[in-house]
Motif scaffolding. Structure first.
Motif, PDB file in Angstrom:
ATOM      1  N   ASP A 294      80.014  -7.365 -17.463  1.00  0.00           N
ATOM      2  CA  ASP A 294      78.988  -6.914 -16.522  1.00  0.00           C
ATOM      3  C   ASP A 294      79.546  -6.794 -15.102  1.00  0.00           C
ATOM      4  O   ASP A 294      79.193  -5.858 -14.377  1.00  0.00           O
ATOM      5  CB  ASP A 294      77.803  -7.887 -16.526  1.00  0.00           C
ATOM      6  CG  ASP A 294      77.036  -7.864 -17.848  1.00  0.00           C
ATOM      7  OD1 ASP A 294      77.214  -6.894 -18.612  1.00  0.00           O
ATOM      8  OD2 ASP A 294      76.274  -8.817 -18.109  1.00  0.00           O
ATOM      9  N   GLU A 298      79.622  -3.290 -13.004  1.00  0.00           N
ATOM     10  CA  GLU A 298      78.977  -3.157 -11.703  1.00  0.00           C
ATOM     11  C   GLU A 298      79.963  -2.641 -10.653  1.00  0.00           C
ATOM     12  O   GLU A 298      79.611  -1.804  -9.811  1.00  0.00           O
ATOM     13  CB  GLU A 298      78.419  -4.512 -11.275  1.00  0.00           C
ATOM     14  CG  GLU A 298      77.740  -4.527  -9.904  1.00  0.00           C
ATOM     15  CD  GLU A 298      76.549  -3.571  -9.832  1.00  0.00           C
ATOM     16  OE1 GLU A 298      76.279  -3.043  -8.732  1.00  0.00           O
ATOM     17  OE2 GLU A 298      75.891  -3.352 -10.883  1.00  0.00           O
ATOM     18  N   ARG A 301      80.463   1.089 -11.180  1.00  0.00           N
ATOM     19  CA  ARG A 301      79.322   1.864 -10.671  1.00  0.00           C
ATOM     20  C   ARG A 301      79.370   1.963  -9.150  1.00  0.00           C
ATOM     21  O   ARG A 301      79.106   3.028  -8.569  1.00  0.00           O
ATOM     22  CB  ARG A 301      78.007   1.219 -11.118  1.00  0.00           C
ATOM     23  CG  ARG A 301      77.670   1.445 -12.597  1.00  0.00           C
ATOM     24  CD  ARG A 301      76.230   1.040 -12.896  1.00  0.00           C
ATOM     25  NE  ARG A 301      76.052  -0.413 -12.812  1.00  0.00           N
ATOM     26  CZ  ARG A 301      76.213  -1.245 -13.839  1.00  0.00           C
ATOM     27  NH1 ARG A 301      76.558  -0.751 -15.031  1.00  0.00           N
ATOM     28  NH2 ARG A 301      76.020  -2.521 -13.691  1.00  0.00           N
ATOM     29  N   THR A 302      79.715   0.872  -8.486  1.00  0.00           N
ATOM     30  CA  THR A 302      79.808   0.875  -7.027  1.00  0.00           C
ATOM     31  C   THR A 302      80.897   1.830  -6.554  1.00  0.00           C
ATOM     32  O   THR A 302      80.711   2.601  -5.602  1.00  0.00           O
ATOM     33  CB  THR A 302      80.103  -0.543  -6.509  1.00  0.00           C
ATOM     34  OG1 THR A 302      79.060  -1.423  -6.928  1.00  0.00           O
ATOM     35  CG2 THR A 302      80.197  -0.562  -4.984  1.00  0.00           C
TER      36      THR A 302
END
Length: 338
Positions: A294, A298, A301-302
């Motif tokens: 996870d 994340e 995605r950032t």
């Protein structure tokens, strides 16, 4: 100081043959005028050397003459064991002694062996620090080394990572280790034998107290045990990952074939593994633990959002750290490429 320079000048002529005053001045780090005076002093002392004028001239010893000044001083003998580490010798304060020791050792060799030794010296180089890293500055290293040679206890003011950050401690310096461009002091103290980073030493005070290294202590064996203990405490968990053949190669894993390889690898922590697996880019997929997967998702995605909003610039950054394969830019800076 001058006596040592005269010996060095004499050994330079013995080892290398004819040398100009300019070449001698460069080697000895003095002026040409000083070389003239030193040559006159050697001639006055009965050393059979002569000078030749002209474009092909210079100073040289009479054929067949060899000095008997090949005995090593204490500093030179210690420096001789650091011949593979000229940078380390200089940091320890043995730079000049190492140069003189090497000259004396070469002077004592027969001509054919001296030629082989010179070929080895000019063909191999040890560069200890890793890529993208520089050797740490350790201003108190010579003081610590001097106390170690003399078997004198010292009081250290030391900066450590946990509270209290600054401590003062009396220790007995048993040995020094150079690893990846960083110096470590192995020393005995009130809590037993401990390891200290020399670049974290803020102050050194040498005491008049002499100490004796415990019977049976071996620096290499102690350091190897220290590394083994460090590694055992370092990897406290594991991650399940899928790797491309390139990812397997970079992690040192034997690939299962031409496709993806699934394996378990030890990890130090979620934070550390997060950083290390991101370096592999698309050559790795983390399956477990879920927290690590996870965290990476994340971050991806950032990054995707950030790079969609920011226009692409032309050319690499000032110091490229991407190590792309193939490289995206025509970089001139040396470094590993993928």
């Amino acid at each position: 100081m001058r006596a040592s320079r005269l010996v060095t000048l004499l050994l330079l002529l013995q080892n290398r043959g004819r040398m100009t005053a300019g070449q001698l001045a460069e080697e000895l780090e003095v002026s040409v005028r000083t070389v003239y005076r030193d040559v006159e002093a050697l001639a006055a002392a009965g050393i059979p050397l002569y000078g030749q004028a002209g474009h092909t001239g210079g100073y040289r010893l009479v054929d067949g003459y060899r000095t008997r000044l090949t005995g090593l001083t204490a500093d030179e003998a210690q420096a001789a064991f650091l011949t593979a580490l000229p940078g380390a010798a200089a940091q320890l304060g043995f730079g000049d002694a190492l140069t003189t020791a090497q000259l004396k050792l070469r002077a004592a060799l027969p001509a054919e062996l001296r030629e082989q030794a010179e070929r080895i010296r000019t063909s191999f180089l040890l560069d200890a620090p890793g890529w993208y890293g520089e050797a740490d500055r350790a201003p108190h290293l010579p003081e610590v080394a001097t106390a170690m040679w003399a078997r004198r206890a010292v009081v250290l003011r030391y900066l450590r990572w946990r509270a209290p950050e600054e401590i003062e401690r009396r220790v007995e310096p048993y040995g020094l280790v150079l690893k990846a461009g960083r110096w470590y002091l192995v020393a005995g103290g009130p809590s037993g034998i401990r390891t200290y980073r020399v670049d974290q030493i803020l102050e050194v005070h040498t005491l008049d107290e002499e100490f004796v290294i415990p019977d049976g202590f071996d620096l290499a064996a102690h350091w190897n045990g220290h590394l083994a203990d460090f590694r055992s405490r370092l990897h406290t968990g594991e991650a399940l990952v899928r790797l491309t053949p390139e990812g397997a190669r970079r992690l040192g894993v034997t690939p299962a074939g031409d496709g993806w390889t699934q394996t378990r690898v030890p990890i130090e922590s979620i934070d550390h593994a997060h950083q290390e697996f991101l370096r592999l880019g698309t050559d790795v997929e983390v399956m477990a633990p879920a927290e690590l997967r996870d965290r990476i998702a994340e971050t991806v995605r950032t990054l995707s959002t950030r790079y969609e909003e920011r226009p692409r610039t032309e050319g690499p950054p000032d110091r490229c750290r991407l190590a792309c394969k193939p490289c995206l830019f025509d970089c001139e800076e040396p470094g590993p490429r993928g």
